[in-house]
Scaffold this motif. Structure first.
Motif, PDB file in Angstrom:
ATOM      1  N   LEU A 143       0.867  -1.176   0.000  1.00 53.26           N
ATOM      2  CA  LEU A 143       0.000   0.000   0.000  1.00 53.26           C
ATOM      3  C   LEU A 143       0.906   1.229   0.000  1.00 53.26           C
ATOM      4  O   LEU A 143       1.816   1.328   0.830  1.00 53.26           O
ATOM      5  N   PHE A 144       0.662   2.138  -0.928  1.00 55.08           N
ATOM      6  CA  PHE A 144       1.444   3.370  -1.041  1.00 55.08           C
ATOM      7  C   PHE A 144       0.462   4.519  -0.866  1.00 55.08           C
ATOM      8  O   PHE A 144      -0.299   4.847  -1.779  1.00 55.08           O
ATOM      9  N   ALA A 145       0.427   5.097   0.339  1.00 57.05           N
ATOM     10  CA  ALA A 145      -0.573   6.113   0.686  1.00 57.05           C
ATOM     11  C   ALA A 145       0.051   7.499   0.717  1.00 57.05           C
ATOM     12  O   ALA A 145       1.145   7.686   1.256  1.00 57.05           O
ATOM     13  N   VAL A 146      -0.661   8.469   0.134  1.00 59.23           N
ATOM     14  CA  VAL A 146      -0.204   9.859   0.149  1.00 59.23           C
ATOM     15  C   VAL A 146      -1.385  10.780   0.429  1.00 59.23           C
ATOM     16  O   VAL A 146      -2.527  10.480   0.078  1.00 59.23           O
ATOM     17  N   GLY A 147      -1.082  11.894   1.075  1.00 61.35           N
ATOM     18  CA  GLY A 147      -2.096  12.916   1.288  1.00 61.35           C
ATOM     19  C   GLY A 147      -2.125  13.876   0.120  1.00 61.35           C
ATOM     20  O   GLY A 147      -1.087  14.255  -0.423  1.00 61.35           O
ATOM     21  N   GLY A 148      -3.325  14.261  -0.316  1.00 61.13           N
ATOM     22  CA  GLY A 148      -3.461  15.134  -1.476  1.00 61.13           C
ATOM     23  C   GLY A 148      -3.542  16.597  -1.116  1.00 61.13           C
ATOM     24  O   GLY A 148      -3.839  16.967   0.022  1.00 61.13           O
ATOM     25  N   GLY A 203      -7.011  17.599   0.176  1.00 63.41           N
ATOM     26  CA  GLY A 203      -7.530  17.015   1.408  1.00 63.41           C
ATOM     27  C   GLY A 203      -7.942  15.561   1.268  1.00 63.41           C
ATOM     28  O   GLY A 203      -8.468  14.977   2.208  1.00 63.41           O
ATOM     29  N   GLU A 204      -7.667  14.957   0.133  1.00 64.06           N
ATOM     30  CA  GLU A 204      -8.029  13.569  -0.118  1.00 64.06           C
ATOM     31  C   GLU A 204      -6.893  12.646   0.312  1.00 64.06           C
ATOM     32  O   GLU A 204      -5.737  13.069   0.415  1.00 64.06           O
ATOM     33  N   LEU A 205      -7.226  11.384   0.580  1.00 66.08           N
ATOM     34  CA  LEU A 205      -6.225  10.357   0.874  1.00 66.08           C
ATOM     35  C   LEU A 205      -6.186   9.405  -0.310  1.00 66.08           C
ATOM     36  O   LEU A 205      -7.200   8.782  -0.653  1.00 66.08           O
ATOM     37  N   TYR A 206      -5.011   9.328  -0.955  1.00 65.24           N
ATOM     38  CA  TYR A 206      -4.844   8.476  -2.123  1.00 65.24           C
ATOM     39  C   TYR A 206      -4.000   7.264  -1.753  1.00 65.24           C
ATOM     40  O   TYR A 206      -2.980   7.380  -1.065  1.00 65.24           O
ATOM     41  N   VAL A 207      -4.414   6.086  -2.211  1.00 64.59           N
ATOM     42  CA  VAL A 207      -3.663   4.852  -1.976  1.00 64.59           C
ATOM     43  C   VAL A 207      -3.486   4.137  -3.317  1.00 64.59           C
ATOM     44  O   VAL A 207      -4.471   3.893  -4.030  1.00 64.59           O
ATOM     45  N   ASN A 208      -2.253   3.857  -3.650  1.00 62.32           N
ATOM     46  CA  ASN A 208      -1.912   3.200  -4.924  1.00 62.32           C
ATOM     47  C   ASN A 208      -2.540   3.925  -6.115  1.00 62.32           C
ATOM     48  O   ASN A 208      -3.054   3.306  -7.057  1.00 62.32           O
TER      49      ASN A 208
END
Length: 250
Positions: free
Chosen positions: A179-184, A187-192
């Motif tokens: 899982l590669f999670a980043v904050g946008g 305000g969104e949370l993006y994973v893969n």
């Protein structure tokens, strides 16, 4: 007076007795300051309507004077030291009371499973865990990581995500999937490479079932983010995972 009313009255009496038993006279000096703070926090929670007066309350202490008090709120949500057990509260408490980090995670998992206080240990001082070395880091699926990074790079080009500084990288224990999670910036949370909607979460859960509990935590974090006005979450995940299975920052 009906039988149910008598039982309710007796329960209130029993609860008052338990509160008296936990009065400061019975609390060792090491824990008194923390106990007073927690008692005031519960009073505020009752006044705010988060929990019913007289609700069952668990008290856990550590040898260094830490106090962790847990109850179930009116909505069924777990409350800790007078606060809702959100992901950010859980992480803060783990930093503040590292000797109770495992206990906090236990209640967090219970909340995700809808079990409330079920299975919680008895009140009292939690023993110190014996010293141990760090768990071995699981093998990282380089191909899965490269695919997730490539998908995230698309988000960077679209302007939704800054360069993925502080990304949370969680490899599967047996080395297959990541899982590669980043904050946008929005305000969104993006994973893969995709926003962690319910549908995308279920697709990821099917691909990497071993990371289901990690997806649960990320979903709870996203829900908390979406409750507040959108803001740049570029660095929000940096240092947010205390699990030794996390590679962060990346």
């Amino acid at each position: 007076m009906g039988r149910d009313a008598k039982r309710a009255k007796q329960a209130r009496r029993d609860k008052r007795r338990r509160k008296e038993d936990l009065g400061l006279d019975g609390v060792p000096p090491l824990f008194r300051a923390g106990f007073v703070r927690v008692a005031a926090a519960w009073d505020r929670a009752v006044e705010a309507g988060l929990m019913a007066d007289g609700a069952e309350t668990k008290y856990h202490f550590t040898p260094d004077g830490g106090v962790l008090s847990v109850a179930e709120g009116r909505s069924g949500q777990v409350l800790v030291n007078g606060e809702r057990l959100t992901p950010s509260v859980a992480e803060r408490l783990r930093r503040e009371m590292p000797l109770l980090a495992g206990m906090i995670s236990f209640y967090e998992d219970n909340q995700l499973a809808g079990r409330g206080l079920a299975g919680a240990p008895e009140d009292g001082v939690m023993p110190l865990a014996p010293p141990r070395g760090p768990d071995p880091m699981p093998a990282l699926d380089e191909q899965a990581l490269a695919e997730a990074q490539a998908a995230t790079a698309v988000l960077v080009r679209q302007g939704k995500v800054a360069e993925p500084v502080g990304a949370m990288v969680i490899p599967a224990p047996r080395g297959i999937g990541v899982l590669f999670a980043v904050g946008g910036r929005d305000g969104e949370l993006y994973v893969n490479g995709r926003a962690l909607t319910g549908q995308w979460s279920e697709e990821l859960r099917a691909k990497v079932p071993e990371l289901s509990s990690d997806l649960d935590r990320l979903q709870a974090m996203r829900a908390e983010w979406l409750d507040s006005p959108p803001e740049d979450r570029t660095l929000a995940l940096a240092g947010a995972c205390t699990d030794p299975n996390c590679h962060t920052p990346h």
